[in-house]
Design a protein around this motif. Structure first.
Motif, PDB file in Angstrom:
ATOM      1  N   ASN A 130       0.789  -1.310  -0.004  1.00  0.00           N
ATOM      2  CA  ASN A 130       0.061   0.075   0.163  1.00  0.00           C
ATOM      3  C   ASN A 130       0.617   1.434   0.128  1.00  0.00           C
ATOM      4  O   ASN A 130       0.213   2.405   0.081  1.00  0.00           O
ATOM      5  CB  ASN A 130      -0.784   0.023   1.297  1.00  0.00           C
ATOM      6  CG  ASN A 130      -1.968  -1.001   1.106  1.00  0.00           C
ATOM      7  OD1 ASN A 130      -2.516  -1.172  -0.026  1.00  0.00           O
ATOM      8  ND2 ASN A 130      -2.257  -1.529   2.166  1.00  0.00           N
ATOM      9  N   GLU A 131       2.154   1.091  -0.020  1.00  0.00           N
ATOM     10  CA  GLU A 131       2.899   2.344   0.216  1.00  0.00           C
ATOM     11  C   GLU A 131       4.015   2.421  -0.959  1.00  0.00           C
ATOM     12  O   GLU A 131       4.242   1.268  -1.702  1.00  0.00           O
ATOM     13  CB  GLU A 131       3.694   2.406   1.532  1.00  0.00           C
ATOM     14  CG  GLU A 131       2.829   2.189   2.763  1.00  0.00           C
ATOM     15  CD  GLU A 131       2.149   3.541   3.008  1.00  0.00           C
ATOM     16  OE1 GLU A 131       2.302   4.584   2.323  1.00  0.00           O
ATOM     17  OE2 GLU A 131       1.389   3.377   3.718  1.00  0.00           O
ATOM     18  N   HIS A 176       8.298   5.085   2.212  1.00  0.00           N
ATOM     19  CA  HIS A 176       7.810   4.017   3.499  1.00  0.00           C
ATOM     20  C   HIS A 176       8.699   3.054   3.224  1.00  0.00           C
ATOM     21  O   HIS A 176       8.953   2.610   2.202  1.00  0.00           O
ATOM     22  CB  HIS A 176       6.332   3.920   3.555  1.00  0.00           C
ATOM     23  CG  HIS A 176       5.932   3.165   4.442  1.00  0.00           C
ATOM     24  ND1 HIS A 176       5.880   1.956   4.888  1.00  0.00           N
ATOM     25  CD2 HIS A 176       5.207   3.846   5.722  1.00  0.00           C
ATOM     26  CE1 HIS A 176       5.116   1.804   6.181  1.00  0.00           C
ATOM     27  NE2 HIS A 176       4.821   3.022   6.593  1.00  0.00           N
ATOM     28  N   ALA A 203       7.723  -0.190   3.721  1.00  0.00           N
ATOM     29  CA  ALA A 203       6.836  -1.131   3.208  1.00  0.00           C
ATOM     30  C   ALA A 203       7.052  -2.078   2.096  1.00  0.00           C
ATOM     31  O   ALA A 203       6.974  -3.197   1.953  1.00  0.00           O
ATOM     32  CB  ALA A 203       5.118  -0.937   3.215  1.00  0.00           C
ATOM     33  N   HIS A 237      -3.295   1.782  -3.492  1.00  0.00           N
ATOM     34  CA  HIS A 237      -3.053   3.098  -2.978  1.00  0.00           C
ATOM     35  C   HIS A 237      -1.651   3.675  -3.540  1.00  0.00           C
ATOM     36  O   HIS A 237      -1.336   3.789  -4.694  1.00  0.00           O
ATOM     37  CB  HIS A 237      -2.957   3.328  -1.474  1.00  0.00           C
ATOM     38  CG  HIS A 237      -4.372   2.774  -0.765  1.00  0.00           C
ATOM     39  ND1 HIS A 237      -5.530   3.550  -1.125  1.00  0.00           N
ATOM     40  CD2 HIS A 237      -4.702   1.723  -0.198  1.00  0.00           C
ATOM     41  CE1 HIS A 237      -6.554   2.617  -0.468  1.00  0.00           C
ATOM     42  NE2 HIS A 237      -5.959   1.791   0.188  1.00  0.00           N
ATOM     43  N   VAL A 258      -0.183  -7.928   4.375  1.00  0.00           N
ATOM     44  CA  VAL A 258      -0.399  -6.460   3.806  1.00  0.00           C
ATOM     45  C   VAL A 258       0.683  -5.719   4.345  1.00  0.00           C
ATOM     46  O   VAL A 258       1.247  -5.717   5.663  1.00  0.00           O
ATOM     47  CB  VAL A 258      -1.799  -5.846   4.638  1.00  0.00           C
ATOM     48  CG1 VAL A 258      -1.814  -4.519   4.113  1.00  0.00           C
ATOM     49  CG2 VAL A 258      -2.923  -6.930   4.230  1.00  0.00           C
ATOM     50  N   GLY A 265       2.292  -1.963   4.809  1.00  0.00           N
ATOM     51  CA  GLY A 265       1.689  -0.501   4.839  1.00  0.00           C
ATOM     52  C   GLY A 265       0.456  -0.110   5.268  1.00  0.00           C
ATOM     53  O   GLY A 265      -0.643  -1.260   5.316  1.00  0.00           O
ATOM     54  N   ASP A 266       0.082   0.845   5.395  1.00  0.00           N
ATOM     55  CA  ASP A 266      -1.091   1.266   5.936  1.00  0.00           C
ATOM     56  C   ASP A 266      -2.338   1.220   4.814  1.00  0.00           C
ATOM     57  O   ASP A 266      -1.981   1.507   3.618  1.00  0.00           O
ATOM     58  CB  ASP A 266      -1.245   2.807   6.363  1.00  0.00           C
ATOM     59  CG  ASP A 266      -0.384   2.718   7.674  1.00  0.00           C
ATOM     60  OD1 ASP A 266      -0.038   1.853   8.485  1.00  0.00           O
ATOM     61  OD2 ASP A 266       0.213   3.976   7.847  1.00  0.00           O
TER      62      ASP A 266
END
Length: 130
Positions: free
Chosen positions: A8-9, A14, A16, A41, A127, A129-130
């Protein structure tokens, strides 16, 4: 074990993406399968072929491309997130009237259905990352 990965990053904002990449390498070295990595994202920036990091830094999109080629990993970039962030393959560039594409080798653009399928097909969906 068969893994699906969600990133997600972005590659340089980040840790991630680095962590996901290192996890995939380690899992493969231990005899596990990485079926698909899905980029969502800001994670879609991992699929751009245009980053030019300093010579003494790692080129994360290239690392993902090489890992995918060596181990037959499906690298999928979410179409909606990619379009918002200007990541286009040849077909999307033509549909959107753009004069070029910028997707990295080994990556492809598709929808969230690919993430759902990966979750169903695999033993674990991890998963990063945020």
């Amino acid at each position: 074990m068969k893994y699906a990965i969600l990133v997600n990053e972005g590659p340089y904002q980040h840790q991630a993406s680095d962590t996901a990449y290192q996890f995939c390498k380690a899992a493969i070295e231990r005899g596990h399968e990485v079926f698909r990595a899905f980029f969502y994202h800001d994670g879609v920036h991992n699929g751009s072929r245009f980053p030019v990091p300093p010579q003494d830094d790692r080129n994360i999109p290239v690392q993902w491309s090489e890992l995918a080629a060596a181990h037959d990993i499906d690298l999928v970039v979410c179409i909606a997130a990619a379009q918002r962030r200007g990541i286009l393959d040849e077909g999307e560039a033509q549909r959107q009237g753009k004069d070029g594409d910028n997707i990295a080798p080994g990556f492809r653009i598709s929808g969230l259905g690919q993430l759902i399928e990966a979750g169903i097909q695999c033993d674990r969906l991890l998963v990063f990352g945020d």
